[in-house]
Write an enzyme that holds these catalytic residues in place. Structure first.
Site, PDB file in Angstrom:
ATOM      1  N   HIS A 199       0.828  -1.214   0.000  1.00 42.53           N
ATOM      2  CA  HIS A 199       0.000   0.000   0.000  1.00 42.53           C
ATOM      3  C   HIS A 199       0.858   1.257   0.000  1.00 42.53           C
ATOM      4  CE1 HIS A 199      -3.851  -2.093   0.733  1.00 42.53           C
ATOM      5  NE2 HIS A 199      -3.106  -2.945   1.399  1.00 42.53           N
ATOM      6  N   ASN A 258     -10.335  -2.704   2.342  1.00 39.74           N
ATOM      7  CA  ASN A 258     -10.017  -2.688   0.913  1.00 39.74           C
ATOM      8  C   ASN A 258     -11.276  -2.407   0.120  1.00 39.74           C
ATOM      9  OD1 ASN A 258      -7.276  -3.229   1.150  1.00 39.74           O
ATOM     10  ND2 ASN A 258      -7.512  -5.446   0.916  1.00 39.74           N
TER      11      ASN A 258
HETATM   12 FE1  HDD Z   1      -2.601  -4.706   5.461  1.00 40.90          FE
HETATM   13  C1  HDD Z   1      -1.037  -1.711   5.260  1.00 40.90           C
HETATM   14  C2  HDD Z   1      -5.476  -3.357   4.254  1.00 40.90           C
HETATM   15  C3  HDD Z   1      -4.037  -7.792   5.385  1.00 40.90           C
HETATM   16  C4  HDD Z   1       0.033  -5.918   7.139  1.00 40.90           C
HETATM   17  N1  HDD Z   1      -3.145  -2.912   4.853  1.00 40.90           N
HETATM   18  C5  HDD Z   1      -2.371  -1.808   4.800  1.00 40.90           C
HETATM   19  C6  HDD Z   1      -3.115  -0.709   4.281  1.00 40.90           C
HETATM   20  C7  HDD Z   1      -4.362  -1.170   4.013  1.00 40.90           C
HETATM   21  C8  HDD Z   1      -4.381  -2.546   4.380  1.00 40.90           C
HETATM   22  C9  HDD Z   1      -5.537  -0.390   3.452  1.00 40.90           C
HETATM   23  C10 HDD Z   1      -2.585   0.702   4.066  1.00 40.90           C
HETATM   24  C11 HDD Z   1      -2.937   1.556   5.225  1.00 40.90           C
HETATM   25  C12 HDD Z   1      -2.481   2.971   4.905  1.00 40.90           C
HETATM   26  O1  HDD Z   1      -3.118   3.599   4.040  1.00 40.90           O
HETATM   27  O2  HDD Z   1      -1.485   3.408   5.498  1.00 40.90           O
HETATM   28  N2  HDD Z   1      -4.354  -5.428   4.869  1.00 40.90           N
HETATM   29  C13 HDD Z   1      -5.445  -4.711   4.516  1.00 40.90           C
HETATM   30  C14 HDD Z   1      -6.616  -5.567   4.448  1.00 40.90           C
HETATM   31  C15 HDD Z   1      -6.208  -6.798   4.765  1.00 40.90           C
HETATM   32  C16 HDD Z   1      -4.782  -6.719   5.038  1.00 40.90           C
HETATM   33  C17 HDD Z   1      -8.002  -5.096   4.105  1.00 40.90           C
HETATM   34  C18 HDD Z   1      -6.963  -8.070   4.853  1.00 40.90           C
HETATM   35  C19 HDD Z   1      -8.249  -8.110   5.198  1.00 40.90           C
HETATM   36  N3  HDD Z   1      -2.102  -6.511   6.110  1.00 40.90           N
HETATM   37  C20 HDD Z   1      -2.820  -7.673   6.010  1.00 40.90           C
HETATM   38  C21 HDD Z   1      -2.159  -8.744   6.693  1.00 40.90           C
HETATM   39  C22 HDD Z   1      -1.007  -8.208   7.196  1.00 40.90           C
HETATM   40  C23 HDD Z   1      -1.004  -6.819   6.815  1.00 40.90           C
HETATM   41  C24 HDD Z   1      -2.662 -10.162   6.812  1.00 40.90           C
HETATM   42  C25 HDD Z   1       0.100  -8.833   7.992  1.00 40.90           C
HETATM   43  C26 HDD Z   1      -0.010  -9.962   8.622  1.00 40.90           C
HETATM   44  N4  HDD Z   1      -0.832  -3.995   5.989  1.00 40.90           N
HETATM   45  C27 HDD Z   1       0.106  -4.672   6.696  1.00 40.90           C
HETATM   46  C28 HDD Z   1       1.319  -3.837   7.030  1.00 40.90           C
HETATM   47  C29 HDD Z   1       0.955  -2.495   6.454  1.00 40.90           C
HETATM   48  C30 HDD Z   1      -0.395  -2.719   5.827  1.00 40.90           C
HETATM   49  C31 HDD Z   1       2.576  -4.454   6.479  1.00 40.90           C
HETATM   50  C32 HDD Z   1       1.987  -1.896   5.539  1.00 40.90           C
HETATM   51  C33 HDD Z   1       1.989  -0.413   5.865  1.00 40.90           C
HETATM   52  C34 HDD Z   1       1.282  -0.333   7.122  1.00 40.90           C
HETATM   53  O3  HDD Z   1       0.836  -1.563   7.492  1.00 40.90           O
HETATM   54  O4  HDD Z   1       1.086   0.662   7.763  1.00 40.90           O
HETATM   55  O5  HDD Z   1       1.470  -3.746   8.415  1.00 40.90           O
END
Ligand code: HDD
EC number: 1.11.1.6
Length: 713
Positions: free
Chosen positions: A78, A151
């Site tokens: 993202h 999402n």
């Molecule tokens: Fe995630 C960012 C949405 C599964 C780990 N995720 C991130 C962002 C969104 C989502 C919208 C961007 C937020 C922003 O604008 O800063 N992610 C989802 C959705 C998921 C999902 C809807 C499943 C239903 N995510 C998911 C899993 C993991 C992560 C299973 C880890 C186990 N997501 C992250 C992260 C991020 C992230 C790596 C990267 C940047 C951040 O968190 O701030 O922690």
């Protein structure tokens, strides 16, 4: 639920709080970071006008030093996003389900900050990649911050957070050559997908038009997971959250997406910024699907399985409030780049479920902010601050911005009168839902998660024919980019478990055969081997024949507000035609853009000058929703001399958009590649504006698709 009528609080505590941190250099002296006024920021200090630069030049050193450290690590997923401020207001209290202030107090206007994003692409990649879109909303509530980090698709690729690193490693550029950027059309992704069949549901959604939205303002949002709402009596209901866009759900075609990425890789970002800047505030209604706990196991799927949705036809979405985004960020880095969303940020009245994907997320977001924002004090960054008071014994660390008073940093204590004190549940203290768990500690995947084909099949069956064609084209493009036949064949066999016609069309486009069978077990990653034969249409697992609410053919088509209409003109165009159509479109809040052979000004037949919005050299048809050509012989003659105007028209026709011409404008149609189709129901020759407007509101005239195959653009 009835729309709220009474007026709401105007106080936006978050904006006021941010104002305290805002700095405006207007009419101010330039200074160093130490507050020293600067009288020369153009020259370094030297030993003589042509001599060496001196180490003592603290002005040079500070300026370059700061510059060298301006970039921080992009989000690991993202990375590319756009955001805006706004508010959420409730229509009617849902206190029978939740005690959360945001769900009971209809007098509030809760400040929000929403960030939309792609998933796979780097920070500088394109908006129109074929991808899921992040839809993250930070609610600055009076009981603390609630982050709903969703999402634009209602399901996710995987069921257990353990698989997230593998999923992302498979879709990101391949580790040996860092190719491709912002694209799932490559071997590693489909290698992983074809071995991990729980991914097929979200994967086919990415092959649908949902993955290439016309605008961030024209896409749905979903919390995806099953959460819990907890009311004052402590009773829980399961809930799924939905965002329904006021403008409906609309997408571009893949041919447009490819061209938009070249013409304007910031297409969505600009669209969101311009809409808010022009006062056309994007709006979504928040919907909830409520399931009583006693109904948890009544479904053919497990509510804890994030790869499954609850069809609205089974549990309706109740619209409980609306979010309006009405202010662009002041500074992209300070707000959009530094905002930190945490699915673990909840407020009393909202709680988690045991969804293993959600459970893993509760760790990851806080963890990732550390490496991204450089300190565990990231919540003190203005955009991340709650609007409620923060008092605790968490101290120190890099970039600690606050000055805690007193002698104690522990609880309990007598030396600070036991403060900060604990709050009872009645006083708003958070209490986790006391769910009874009677189970052994075990590392496994629930059998109730093992149906990987019924819902992708349901989704595909629910699509309109034009949507299905787009899915087949998308699979053909994506799998066509894979270099390993065994991966393509696995995918063809798996697609055949979803729909035979789809698989046959893709196989034909790939020049391949669908294999009789593929190497089992499919799910080496999780051990289970979902017996796909159970999931052929008509078999026991199918609980709905179709779910019409899944198709974009059934979205809203009731407005042309903010749609961009290209007016193709040159000197001498008919002012009367122009004025009439412009007035009619702008009355519906559409945006008229004047496109001419050159920039600067263009003169109509009444000798009045009009500012050109874009010369044909700098713009493309894919950046607009429809085209209008007023009459005027001189103007039409000039347009006919530029082949790019004909190309512009041919593409507009190919993308099934509405076209209107008046008087001599028809001559341009006669030069196009679709002259034989001038009777098309979305082409208006000396027609009336209201028909043209209705056609634009329909977004695209998909009936035209079979006529567009031979349009040479
Ligand atoms: Fe995630 C960012 C949405 C599964 C780990 N995720 C991130 C962002 C969104 C989502 C919208 C961007 C937020 C922003 O604008 O800063 N992610 C989802 C959705 C998921 C999902 C809807 C499943 C239903 N995510 C998911 C899993 C993991 C992560 C299973 C880890 C186990 N997501 C992250 C992260 C991020 C992230 C790596 C990267 C940047 C951040 O968190 O701030 O922690």
């Amino acid at each position: 639920m009835a729309k709220k009528t009474k007026s709401s609080n105007s106080s936006d505590e978050k904006s006021k709080q941010l104002e305290n941190f805002s700095v405006d250099g207007k009419d101010k002296a330039l200074t160093t970071r130490q507050g020293l006024k600067v009288n020369d920021t153009n020259n370094s200090l030297k030993a003589g006008a042509r001599g060496a630069t001196l180490l003592e030049d603290f002005l040079l050193r500070e300026k370059i030093h700061n510059f060298d450290h301006e970039r921080i690590p992009e989000r690991i997923v993202h990375a590319r996003g756009s955001a805006a401020h706004g508010y959420f207001e409730l229509y009617e209290s849902i206190e029978k389900y939740s005690k959360a202030g945001i769900f009971t107090d209809t007098s509030r206007k809760t400040p929000v900050f929403a960030r939309f994003s792609t998933v796979a692409g780097s920070k500088g990649s394109t908006d129109l990649a074929r991808d899921v879109r992040g839809f993250a909303v930070k609610f600055y509530t009076q009981e603390g911050t609630w982050d709903l980090v969703g999402n634009n698709m209602p399901i996710f690729f995987i069921q257990d957070a353990m698989k997230f690193p593998d999923l992302i490693h498979s879709v990101k550029p391949e580790p040996n050559n860092e190719i491709p950027q912002a694209a799932s059309a490559h071997d590693t992704f489909y290698d992983f997908i074809s071995l991990t069949t729980e991914t097929l549901h979200n994967q086919i959604w990415v092959m649908s038009d949902r993955a290439i939205p016309r605008s961030l303002r024209m896409m749905e949002g979903f919390g995806i997971h099953t959460f819990r709402l907890i009311n004052k009596e402590g009773k829980a209901h399961f809930v799924k959250f939905h965002w329904k866009p006021k403008l409906g759900v609309h997408s571009v075609t893949w041919d447009e997406a490819v061209k938009i990425s070249g013409a304007d890789s910031d297409f969505h970002r600009r669209d969101l910024w311009d809409a808010i800047d022009s006062g056309q505030f994007p709006e979504w209604e928040l919907g909830v699907q409520i399931v009583p706990e006693e109904d948890e196991h009544k479904f053919e799927f497990d509510l804890l399985d994030a790869t499954k949705l609850i069809p609205e036809e089974m549990v309706p979405v109740q619209l409980i409030g609306r979010m309006v985004l009405n202010r662009n960020p002041e500074n992209f880095f300070a707000e959009t780049e530094q905002v930190a969303f945490l699915p673990g940020s909840i407020v009393p009245g909202i709680d988690f479920s045991n969804d293993p994907l959600l459970q893993g997320r509760l760790f990851s977001y806080r963890d990732t902010q550390l490496s991204r924002l450089g300190s565990h004090n990231f919540h003190q960054i203005p955009i991340n601050r709650p609007i409620t008071p923060v008092h605790n014994n968490q101290r120190d660390g890099h970039m600690q911005m606050e000055i805690p008073k007193g002698q104690t940093a522990y609880f309990p204590n007598t030396l600070s009168g036991g403060c900060p004190y604990l709050s009872s549940v009645e006083e708003g203290g958070f209490e986790s839902y006391q769910e009874r768990i009677d189970a052994n500690k075990i590392r496994t995947r629930s059998e109730s998660f093992s149906d990987h084909f019924s819902q992708p099949a349901l989704f595909y069956r629910s699509l309109a024919d034009w949507e299905k064609k787009h899915v087949a084209d998308a699979y053909s493009f994506e799998l066509g980019k894979c270099n390993h036949a065994h991966i393509q064949e696995r995918m063809l066999w798996l697609i055949a478990q979803i729909d035979d016609d789809l698989a046959n069309e893709v196989a034909e486009n790939l020049g391949m055969k669908i294999p009789e069978d593929i190497e089992r077990p499919i799910n080496q990653a999780i051990g289970a081997d979902a017996n796909v034969a159970d999931h052929q249409p008509g078999k026991k697992k199918i609980y709905l024949d179709k779910a019409p609410t899944l198709s974009q053919a059934n979205t809203k088509f009731d407005t042309i507000a903010t749609r961009k209409i290209a007016f193709l003109v040159a000197d001498g165009f008919h002012m009367k035609d122009f004025d009439q159509m412009k007035a009619a479109l702008e009355k519906e809040n559409a945006v008229v853009k004047i496109i001419a052979p050159h920039g600067g000004m263009v003169t109509c037949d009444s000798e009045m000058e009009h500012k050109v919005d874009a010369s044909i050299m700098t713009t493309e048809s894919v950046l607009y929703d429809a085209v209008y050509i007023p009459g005027g012989k001189k103007s039409i003659d000039a347009l006919m001399k530029k082949s790019k105007f004909i190309k512009f028209l041919n593409e507009t026709f190919k993308h099934c958009k509405a076209i209107a011409v008046d008087n001599e404008g028809e001559q341009l149609l006669d030069k196009s590649a679709f002259t034989e189709y001038k009777e098309d129901k979305a082409i208006f020759i000396n027609g009336n504006a209201s028909d043209f407007i209705s056609a634009i509101a329909k977004h695209r005239n998909w009936d035209r698709m079979d006529k567009t195959e031979n349009i040479p653009v």
